[in-house]
Design a protein around this motif. Structure first.
Motif, PDB file in Angstrom:
ATOM      1  N   ALA A 159       0.836  -1.199   0.000  1.00  0.00           N
ATOM      2  CA  ALA A 159       0.000   0.000   0.000  1.00  0.00           C
ATOM      3  C   ALA A 159       0.875   1.254   0.000  1.00  0.00           C
ATOM      4  O   ALA A 159       0.586   2.225  -0.711  1.00  0.00           O
ATOM      5  CB  ALA A 159      -0.925   0.002   1.211  1.00  0.00           C
ATOM      6  N   GLY A 160       1.957   1.231   0.759  1.00  0.00           N
ATOM      7  CA  GLY A 160       2.873   2.359   0.800  1.00  0.00           C
ATOM      8  C   GLY A 160       3.580   2.579  -0.518  1.00  0.00           C
ATOM      9  O   GLY A 160       3.738   3.717  -0.971  1.00  0.00           O
ATOM     10  N   ARG A 161       4.020   1.490  -1.150  1.00  0.00           N
ATOM     11  CA  ARG A 161       4.673   1.606  -2.458  1.00  0.00           C
ATOM     12  C   ARG A 161       3.707   2.176  -3.484  1.00  0.00           C
ATOM     13  O   ARG A 161       4.073   3.036  -4.287  1.00  0.00           O
ATOM     14  CB  ARG A 161       5.168   0.242  -2.935  1.00  0.00           C
ATOM     15  CG  ARG A 161       6.407  -0.237  -2.219  1.00  0.00           C
ATOM     16  CD  ARG A 161       6.842  -1.626  -2.655  1.00  0.00           C
ATOM     17  NE  ARG A 161       7.073  -1.692  -4.085  1.00  0.00           N
ATOM     18  CZ  ARG A 161       6.799  -2.761  -4.842  1.00  0.00           C
ATOM     19  NH1 ARG A 161       6.278  -3.839  -4.301  1.00  0.00           N
ATOM     20  NH2 ARG A 161       7.055  -2.755  -6.126  1.00  0.00           N
ATOM     21  N   LEU A 162       2.473   1.699  -3.448  1.00  0.00           N
ATOM     22  CA  LEU A 162       1.465   2.161  -4.397  1.00  0.00           C
ATOM     23  C   LEU A 162       1.176   3.650  -4.185  1.00  0.00           C
ATOM     24  O   LEU A 162       1.239   4.452  -5.119  1.00  0.00           O
ATOM     25  CB  LEU A 162       0.189   1.331  -4.259  1.00  0.00           C
ATOM     26  CG  LEU A 162      -0.948   1.642  -5.211  1.00  0.00           C
ATOM     27  CD1 LEU A 162      -0.499   1.524  -6.662  1.00  0.00           C
ATOM     28  CD2 LEU A 162      -2.117   0.699  -4.945  1.00  0.00           C
ATOM     29  N   GLY A 163       0.893   4.019  -2.957  1.00  0.00           N
ATOM     30  CA  GLY A 163       0.597   5.426  -2.649  1.00  0.00           C
ATOM     31  C   GLY A 163       1.775   6.340  -2.932  1.00  0.00           C
ATOM     32  O   GLY A 163       1.607   7.444  -3.468  1.00  0.00           O
ATOM     33  N   GLY A 164       2.967   5.886  -2.601  1.00  0.00           N
ATOM     34  CA  GLY A 164       4.159   6.691  -2.853  1.00  0.00           C
ATOM     35  C   GLY A 164       4.392   6.919  -4.326  1.00  0.00           C
ATOM     36  O   GLY A 164       4.749   8.023  -4.750  1.00  0.00           O
ATOM     37  N   ASN A 165       4.182   5.888  -5.134  1.00  0.00           N
ATOM     38  CA  ASN A 165       4.370   6.021  -6.573  1.00  0.00           C
ATOM     39  C   ASN A 165       3.286   6.886  -7.207  1.00  0.00           C
ATOM     40  O   ASN A 165       3.556   7.625  -8.149  1.00  0.00           O
ATOM     41  CB  ASN A 165       4.428   4.645  -7.237  1.00  0.00           C
ATOM     42  CG  ASN A 165       5.801   4.036  -7.144  1.00  0.00           C
ATOM     43  OD1 ASN A 165       6.676   4.354  -7.930  1.00  0.00           O
ATOM     44  ND2 ASN A 165       6.011   3.184  -6.148  1.00  0.00           N
ATOM     45  N   ILE A 166       2.071   6.802  -6.695  1.00  0.00           N
ATOM     46  CA  ILE A 166       1.003   7.675  -7.193  1.00  0.00           C
ATOM     47  C   ILE A 166       1.368   9.123  -6.895  1.00  0.00           C
ATOM     48  O   ILE A 166       1.289   9.995  -7.768  1.00  0.00           O
ATOM     49  CB  ILE A 166      -0.360   7.308  -6.574  1.00  0.00           C
ATOM     50  CG1 ILE A 166      -0.844   5.960  -7.108  1.00  0.00           C
ATOM     51  CG2 ILE A 166      -1.396   8.404  -6.834  1.00  0.00           C
ATOM     52  CD1 ILE A 166      -2.062   5.406  -6.381  1.00  0.00           C
ATOM     53  N   THR A 167       1.792   9.386  -5.663  1.00  0.00           N
ATOM     54  CA  THR A 167       2.172  10.742  -5.276  1.00  0.00           C
ATOM     55  C   THR A 167       3.332  11.237  -6.125  1.00  0.00           C
ATOM     56  O   THR A 167       3.316  12.373  -6.618  1.00  0.00           O
ATOM     57  CB  THR A 167       2.541  10.790  -3.784  1.00  0.00           C
ATOM     58  OG1 THR A 167       1.419  10.340  -3.018  1.00  0.00           O
ATOM     59  CG2 THR A 167       2.934  12.198  -3.361  1.00  0.00           C
ATOM     60  N   ARG A 168       4.335  10.399  -6.314  1.00  0.00           N
ATOM     61  CA  ARG A 168       5.501  10.774  -7.123  1.00  0.00           C
ATOM     62  C   ARG A 168       5.066  11.163  -8.540  1.00  0.00           C
ATOM     63  O   ARG A 168       5.498  12.164  -9.092  1.00  0.00           O
ATOM     64  CB  ARG A 168       6.489   9.620  -7.168  1.00  0.00           C
ATOM     65  CG  ARG A 168       7.778   9.950  -7.896  1.00  0.00           C
ATOM     66  CD  ARG A 168       8.784   8.804  -7.828  1.00  0.00           C
ATOM     67  NE  ARG A 168       9.142   8.501  -6.445  1.00  0.00           N
ATOM     68  CZ  ARG A 168       8.899   7.335  -5.821  1.00  0.00           C
ATOM     69  NH1 ARG A 168       8.313   6.339  -6.468  1.00  0.00           N
ATOM     70  NH2 ARG A 168       9.255   7.147  -4.578  1.00  0.00           N
ATOM     71  N   ARG A 169       4.174  10.373  -9.119  1.00  0.00           N
ATOM     72  CA  ARG A 169       3.731  10.645 -10.488  1.00  0.00           C
ATOM     73  C   ARG A 169       2.894  11.931 -10.551  1.00  0.00           C
ATOM     74  O   ARG A 169       3.031  12.716 -11.489  1.00  0.00           O
ATOM     75  CB  ARG A 169       2.939   9.476 -11.045  1.00  0.00           C
ATOM     76  CG  ARG A 169       2.691   9.655 -12.528  1.00  0.00           C
ATOM     77  CD  ARG A 169       2.254   8.429 -13.250  1.00  0.00           C
ATOM     78  NE  ARG A 169       3.217   7.346 -13.173  1.00  0.00           N
ATOM     79  CZ  ARG A 169       2.963   6.118 -13.599  1.00  0.00           C
ATOM     80  NH1 ARG A 169       1.792   5.831 -14.139  1.00  0.00           N
ATOM     81  NH2 ARG A 169       3.862   5.172 -13.499  1.00  0.00           N
ATOM     82  N   LEU A 170       2.037  12.161  -9.552  1.00  0.00           N
ATOM     83  CA  LEU A 170       1.240  13.380  -9.541  1.00  0.00           C
ATOM     84  C   LEU A 170       2.114  14.622  -9.395  1.00  0.00           C
ATOM     85  O   LEU A 170       1.879  15.643 -10.058  1.00  0.00           O
ATOM     86  CB  LEU A 170       0.194  13.326  -8.419  1.00  0.00           C
ATOM     87  CG  LEU A 170      -0.953  12.348  -8.623  1.00  0.00           C
ATOM     88  CD1 LEU A 170      -1.779  12.231  -7.351  1.00  0.00           C
ATOM     89  CD2 LEU A 170      -1.816  12.757  -9.808  1.00  0.00           C
ATOM     90  N   VAL A 171       3.135  14.552  -8.553  1.00  0.00           N
ATOM     91  CA  VAL A 171       4.062  15.681  -8.393  1.00  0.00           C
ATOM     92  C   VAL A 171       4.809  15.913  -9.697  1.00  0.00           C
ATOM     93  O   VAL A 171       4.974  17.056 -10.138  1.00  0.00           O
ATOM     94  CB  VAL A 171       5.038  15.432  -7.219  1.00  0.00           C
ATOM     95  CG1 VAL A 171       6.172  16.433  -7.223  1.00  0.00           C
ATOM     96  CG2 VAL A 171       4.290  15.467  -5.896  1.00  0.00           C
ATOM     97  N   GLN A 172       5.233  14.844 -10.331  1.00  0.00           N
ATOM     98  CA  GLN A 172       5.943  14.952 -11.607  1.00  0.00           C
ATOM     99  C   GLN A 172       5.054  15.624 -12.662  1.00  0.00           C
ATOM    100  O   GLN A 172       5.512  16.511 -13.400  1.00  0.00           O
ATOM    101  CB  GLN A 172       6.340  13.549 -12.053  1.00  0.00           C
ATOM    102  CG  GLN A 172       7.280  13.475 -13.216  1.00  0.00           C
ATOM    103  CD  GLN A 172       7.656  12.015 -13.472  1.00  0.00           C
ATOM    104  OE1 GLN A 172       6.798  11.127 -13.483  1.00  0.00           O
ATOM    105  NE2 GLN A 172       8.943  11.766 -13.660  1.00  0.00           N
ATOM    106  N   MET A 173       3.793  15.238 -12.710  1.00  0.00           N
ATOM    107  CA  MET A 173       2.863  15.838 -13.670  1.00  0.00           C
ATOM    108  C   MET A 173       2.670  17.326 -13.374  1.00  0.00           C
ATOM    109  O   MET A 173       2.640  18.150 -14.299  1.00  0.00           O
ATOM    110  CB  MET A 173       1.517  15.105 -13.626  1.00  0.00           C
ATOM    111  CG  MET A 173       1.573  13.694 -14.174  1.00  0.00           C
ATOM    112  SD  MET A 173       0.113  12.711 -13.790  1.00  0.00           S
ATOM    113  CE  MET A 173      -1.140  13.571 -14.732  1.00  0.00           C
TER     114      MET A 173
END
Length: 70
Positions: free
Chosen positions: A46-60
């Protein structure tokens, strides 16, 4: 949908965020619960998933901001 207390500012973004979640989960090899209950998901996943979602949203967001000032 599970008991989600997070309110979206842009309601139309819900489908795009769900799609992103499934795409990232697939990339990471994480299985999304079919019933929408995440209580049995490993905390690490769950942490990996949420962290990667956040990373991608910040990148966008960074790309969008950079595009405005270039």
């Amino acid at each position: 949908m599970a008991n989600n207390r997070n309110q979206l500012v842009v309601q139309n973004a819900r489908a795009a965020l769900e799609q992103m979640k499934f795409e990232i989960a697939q990339e990471l090899g994480i299985e999304i619960p079919a019933d929408g209950y995440y209580g049995n998901m490993l905390t690490r996943d769950a942490g990996r998933l949420g962290g990667n979602i956040t990373r991608r949203l910040v990148q966008m967001a960074e790309q969008q901001i950079a595009g405005r000032f270039s």
